[in-house]
Design a protein around this motif. Structure first.
Motif, short mmCIF file in Angstrom:
data_model
loop_
_atom_site.label_atom_id
_atom_site.label_comp_id
_atom_site.label_asym_id
_atom_site.label_seq_id
_atom_site.Cartn_x
_atom_site.Cartn_y
_atom_site.Cartn_z
N ARG A 1 0.85 -1.18 0.00
CA ARG A 1 0.00 0.00 0.00
C ARG A 1 0.90 1.24 0.00
N PRO A 2 0.35 2.41 -0.36
CA PRO A 2 1.19 3.62 -0.38
C PRO A 2 1.84 3.88 0.99
N LEU A 3 3.04 4.42 0.95
CA LEU A 3 3.80 4.73 2.16
C LEU A 3 3.59 6.20 2.50
N HIS A 4 3.06 6.46 3.70
CA HIS A 4 2.71 7.81 4.12
C HIS A 4 3.89 8.51 4.77
N GLU A 5 4.27 9.66 4.21
CA GLU A 5 5.27 10.53 4.83
C GLU A 5 4.60 11.84 5.23
N TYR A 6 4.65 12.14 6.50
CA TYR A 6 4.13 13.42 7.01
C TYR A 6 5.32 14.34 7.20
N ASN A 7 5.38 15.36 6.36
CA ASN A 7 6.43 16.37 6.46
C ASN A 7 5.93 17.46 7.40
N VAL A 8 6.46 17.47 8.62
CA VAL A 8 5.90 18.23 9.73
C VAL A 8 6.32 19.70 9.63
N GLY A 9 5.37 20.59 9.86
CA GLY A 9 5.66 22.02 9.88
C GLY A 9 6.62 22.38 11.01
N ALA A 10 7.23 23.55 10.90
CA ALA A 10 8.30 23.95 11.82
C ALA A 10 7.75 24.59 13.09
N ALA A 11 8.38 24.23 14.22
CA ALA A 11 8.05 24.90 15.48
C ALA A 11 8.39 26.39 15.41
N CYS A 12 9.48 26.70 14.73
CA CYS A 12 9.86 28.12 14.58
C CYS A 12 9.14 28.77 13.43
N GLY A 13 8.30 28.01 12.70
CA GLY A 13 7.61 28.56 11.55
C GLY A 13 8.60 29.02 10.51
N ALA A 14 8.53 30.28 10.17
CA ALA A 14 9.45 30.88 9.21
C ALA A 14 10.61 31.53 9.96
N THR B 1 4.40 32.82 10.58
CA THR B 1 3.65 31.96 9.67
C THR B 1 4.58 31.44 8.58
N MET B 2 4.41 30.17 8.22
CA MET B 2 5.26 29.55 7.20
C MET B 2 4.86 29.98 5.80
N ALA B 3 5.71 29.70 4.83
CA ALA B 3 5.50 30.18 3.47
C ALA B 3 4.25 29.59 2.83
N ASP B 4 3.77 28.44 3.32
CA ASP B 4 2.54 27.84 2.78
C ASP B 4 1.29 28.32 3.51
N GLY B 5 1.47 29.27 4.44
CA GLY B 5 0.32 29.80 5.17
C GLY B 5 0.00 29.08 6.45
N THR B 6 0.76 28.05 6.82
CA THR B 6 0.52 27.32 8.06
C THR B 6 1.12 28.07 9.24
N PRO B 7 0.37 28.32 10.32
CA PRO B 7 0.96 28.93 11.51
C PRO B 7 2.00 28.01 12.13
N ASN B 8 3.03 28.58 12.74
CA ASN B 8 4.00 27.73 13.42
C ASN B 8 3.33 26.99 14.57
N GLY B 9 3.90 25.86 14.95
CA GLY B 9 3.30 25.07 16.02
C GLY B 9 3.95 23.71 16.14
N TYR B 10 3.16 22.70 16.47
CA TYR B 10 3.67 21.35 16.70
C TYR B 10 2.59 20.35 16.33
N ALA B 11 3.01 19.09 16.17
CA ALA B 11 2.07 18.03 15.82
C ALA B 11 1.91 17.07 16.98
N ARG B 12 0.82 16.34 16.95
CA ARG B 12 0.59 15.24 17.87
C ARG B 12 0.32 13.98 17.06
N LEU B 13 0.91 12.90 17.52
CA LEU B 13 0.68 11.58 16.95
C LEU B 13 0.08 10.70 18.03
N GLN B 14 -1.07 10.10 17.73
CA GLN B 14 -1.69 9.14 18.64
C GLN B 14 -1.70 7.78 17.97
#
Length: 545
Positions: free
Chosen positions: A360-373, A388-401
């Protein structure tokens, strides 16, 4: 000489240790059961059998008394670590990191500007504490994922502490020490996917103090800004990193998932570019040995800094190394790749086009930056840059459950909440009633994939599909325009130039409605978090000819 394969089957460990072995290191070291959790072996704390120990290439198992030895066939400083088995935990070092490695410097190491790996003497004992999982763990393994905190000064470390660490703490009232119940802790563990700092490696203790406030076992991957740039070769380019964080290649096991973290930055001193994505031969040796016995029912999470996918026309990861890694992963039915580096955010499904041959396809999550831009943009009332990052995403963090069956869910959390929105909306404030309906509103769905369903409605009208579009986020374009028009700097660094966003949707606004204000409501159907909604408004006005 080629390396000797040393993956010892646990059932043979005791007999293999019956006689001393010539050319081995750590002959006097023991992995012991750390009953009181202090990391120091007491007389009544026995050794643990069948615990795997590695130097990032070879893997051996402890004997019946917890002893282990590794082949003494590697030149230069060594990092020896325990592969944490599920159901165990390590004590915390003085800096708050889990105490699972020992650095060995048995010969003079290169002299490096940020200290490199300092002499540490003989290989010392490593303790493991049996861990009783609280009932709250039935909700799944909770993992915090940071990419690219990247402070270039202590000012930026302060931004990280107040913008990211306090955001995580605020979600859980207060950060709790690791010894307290997981139900009130921020998560079960945390990962930083490289660029821990921005070239100034003297900031490692400062950023560690901030992260340690979360009281969570934390693992680190090195990035291209974590290199000793005065090293003469790739093999010595992470000595300062290893002094602070231990192995640059490791495995860590939980009941729900196995984690493999890889340094995938190949330093090329004197060349341009100075690095490229790839893996070393010793890392492939480790992967082959570890994955041969890894539990395939668990989710396998592979964390690295440089993504495995490449932008069109760019060669950022060595093709042969990607192919070898994919071949090793193809036998595993549940794999998630995590990467950073890009300071944007996207999901990539690897298939035949990138050399993936799995079922099946292999999922890669390219995580946004904590420092943003890179901690840029106008500061808010608290003195923290917008970033804010160049793609318009606010800086922050991810959670994986991760669930007990290996299923997983991902979510993005904007720094300090920012309404904890997963959707950013942009719409004109006012339009002429009756104007040709050519004006649009845009929804940036930060965690969207190509197949995400996004719809909108005006007031309480019918839901209408929005169209995915590859263009810059107009909110960031507006900020770029304000920076262009300003006669003085609006921040230390201006916001980044808006780049085409891979998660932007467009919907046309009707102009034939009654004069006055109208509500725009957007909903996106997130694969992991369910339906997400966000609203904004626009106004229709009559205009004289």
């Amino acid at each position: 000489m080629p390396r000797i394969a040393c993956l010892l089957l646990p059932v043979l460990a005791a007999s293999l240790w019956a006689e001393p072995v010539h050319g081995r290191i750590c002959a006097d070291a023991v992995v012991f059961e750390d009953g009181d959790g202090d990391g120091v072996r007491s007389a009544d704390e026995p050794g643990l059998a069948d615990i795997r120990v590695s130097d990032g290439s070879d893997i051996v198992a402890t004997d019946a008394r917890g002893r282990f030895q590794l082949p003494d066939d590697a030149a230069g400083p060594r990092t020896v670590f325990v592969i944490k088995p599920a159901g165990y935990a390590f004590a915390r070092r003085d800096d708050g990191l889990p105490d699972f490695w020992r650095n060995l410097v048995t010969a003079p190491a290169p002299v490096l500007g940020y200290g490199g790996m300092r002499a540490s003497g003989a290989c010392a004992d490593i303790g493991l504490r049996r861990e009783e999982l609280p009932r709250a763990r039935s909700e799944g393994l909770q993992v915090l994922v940071f990419a690219d905190p990247q402070p270039k000064s202590r000012i930026d470390v302060d931004y990280y502490a107040r913008d990211i660490i306090e955001s995580v703490s605020g979600d859980h009232d207060v950060a709790m020490p690791a010894s307290q119940d997981r139900a009130v802790r921020a998560a079960d563990m945390g990962l930083t996917l490289g660029d821990i700092v921005h070239d100034d490696l003297s900031l490692y203790p400062d950023i560690n103090r901030a992260t340690a406030r979360l009281g969570v076992p934390w693992l680190h991957v090195p990035g291209n800004h974590d290199l000793d740039f005065d090293a003469a070769r790739d093999e010595d380019s992470l000595l300062t990193f290893r002094h602070h964080y231990g192995p640059d290649t490791l495995a860590w096991e939980e009941q729900e998932a196995n984690f493999v973290l890889l340094d995938d930055v190949v330093y090329q001193p004197g060349r341009q570019p100075a690095y490229i994505g790839g893996l070393r031969e010793d890392q492939f040796a480790f992967l082959e040995r570890y994955l041969a016995g890894a539990d395939r029912e668990r989710l396998l999470v592979v964390g690295m800094h440089i993504p495995l996918f490449e932008a069109e026309g760019r060669d950022t990861f060595r093709d042969a190394d990607r192919a070898r890694l994919f071949a090793l992963l193809a036998a595993f039915p549940k794999v998630l790749l995590l990467s950073g580096h890009g300071h944007t955010q996207q999901h990539v499904l690897h298939g035949a086009a990138t050399g993936w041959r799995g079922a099946r396809p292999l999922h890669e999550y390219n995580v946004g930056a904590a420092c943003g831009a890179y901690w840029s943009g106008v500061k808010d009332a608290q003195g923290i840059p917008d970033s804010t990052m160049a793609d318009g995403t606010p800086n922050g963090y991810a959670r994986l459950q991760v669930d007990a069956n290996g299923g997983y869910r991902l979510s993005w959390h904007s720094a300090r909440g920012q309404g904890d929105s997963r959707i950013g909306l942009h719409a004109p404030r006012v339009l002429r009633r009756g104007a040709y309906p050519a004006f649009a509103m845009y929804a940036n769905i930060y965690m969207a994939r190509d197949d995400t369903r996004v719809e909108y409605r005006i007031d309480d009208g019918a839901w209408t599909p929005m169209q995915k579009t590859l263009r810059p986020d107009p909110r960031l374009q507006a900020e770029n325009a304000r920076d262009d028009a300003a006669r003085a700097l609006r921040g230390y660094d201006r916001s980044p130039e808006a780049a085409p966003s891979p998660h932007l949707w467009r919907g046309t606004l009707p102009t034939g409605l009654a004069p006055g204000e109208h509500r725009i409501e957007v909903r996106a159907f997130d694969a992991w978090q369910g339906e997400q909604r966000m609203t904004t408004r626009y106004r229709l006005e009559e205009a004289l000819p």
